[in-house]
Design an enzyme around this catalytic site. Sequence first.
Site, PDB file in Angstrom:
ATOM      1  N   CYS A 168      -2.603  -1.823   4.770  1.00 12.56           N
ATOM      2  CA  CYS A 168      -2.799  -2.132   6.578  1.00 12.56           C
ATOM      3  C   CYS A 168      -3.466  -1.162   7.384  1.00 12.56           C
ATOM      4  O   CYS A 168      -3.713  -1.404   8.254  1.00 12.56           O
ATOM      5  CB  CYS A 168      -1.097  -2.711   6.879  1.00 12.56           C
ATOM      6  SG  CYS A 168      -0.933  -4.459   6.237  1.00 12.56           S
ATOM      7  N   ASP A 176       3.306  -0.875  11.347  1.00 16.81           N
ATOM      8  CA  ASP A 176       4.154  -1.469  10.433  1.00 16.81           C
ATOM      9  C   ASP A 176       5.187  -0.948   9.522  1.00 16.81           C
ATOM     10  O   ASP A 176       5.822  -0.889   8.434  1.00 16.81           O
ATOM     11  CB  ASP A 176       3.528  -2.289   8.796  1.00 16.81           C
ATOM     12  CG  ASP A 176       2.504  -3.461   8.974  1.00 16.81           C
ATOM     13  OD1 ASP A 176       2.880  -4.369   9.966  1.00 16.81           O
ATOM     14  OD2 ASP A 176       2.141  -3.701   7.917  1.00 16.81           O
ATOM     15  N   LYS A 188       0.772  -9.334  13.819  1.00 15.64           N
ATOM     16  CA  LYS A 188       0.141  -9.349  13.163  1.00 15.64           C
ATOM     17  C   LYS A 188      -0.119 -10.286  11.390  1.00 15.64           C
ATOM     18  O   LYS A 188       1.061 -10.600  10.987  1.00 15.64           O
ATOM     19  CB  LYS A 188      -1.249  -8.174  12.829  1.00 15.64           C
ATOM     20  CG  LYS A 188      -0.060  -7.560  11.427  1.00 15.64           C
ATOM     21  CD  LYS A 188      -0.853  -6.519  10.822  1.00 15.64           C
ATOM     22  CE  LYS A 188      -0.161  -5.008  10.151  1.00 15.64           C
ATOM     23  NZ  LYS A 188       0.098  -6.065   8.665  1.00 15.64           N
TER      24      LYS A 188
END
Length: 212
Positions: free
Chosen positions: A143, A27, A110
């Site tokens: 995450c 991310d 994702k």
Amino acid sequence: MGESFSEKRVAEGLDFDPEKTAVLVVDMLNEFLEEGGVMVLAEGRELYGPLTRLFETARGARVPVIWVCDEHPEQDKEFDKRIPHCIEGSWGARVVDALKPEEGEYRVRKRRYSGFYETDLDLRLRELGIHTLITTGIVTNICVRSTVHDAFFRGYKVIVPTECVAATSHREQESSLYDIETHFGVVAPLEDVLRALERRSSGVESTARSAS
Ligand code: ZN
């Protein structure tokens, strides 16, 4: 108190084979890091320097860098809990300009916090013969942590370089790294991880030379 529980662990070192190792980058996207994003963790920009160093060493040792990226359709159940973000095709869903993926590096889309949940990450890693995951990115407590959990559950060795992850607060960083260190993997300074990558790759070369 809890220490006596958590410290019942097996000491694990930075002993890994770079040929069976990948770097996961979780991310590092405009939405979460850059001005104009909807959910910005400005401190995450402090990772740009350490990550760049890690990528250079990893690519030099032919260790794949795999980009694990949030990317949602406009309607997604995750938005029951978090405001809409990283919509597919948007600026927010792109990797920040400061960290350029190289051509051919694999991107895993994702839709939940974990890079393993309903994605083909595990399949890709198995195809590459990967056993060890140097896991980096943001945020440590959501995450990164979900991805670390799932990696450990699947039998991967997990290494987290401290300078390459950022959490939503100092408390969350400390707490997540402690839990990862005691239950899921190895937490180590970036320098030690770089040295292990370099030592192992030069060690492999010198063995090959002396054998010939
Ligand atoms: Zn998301």
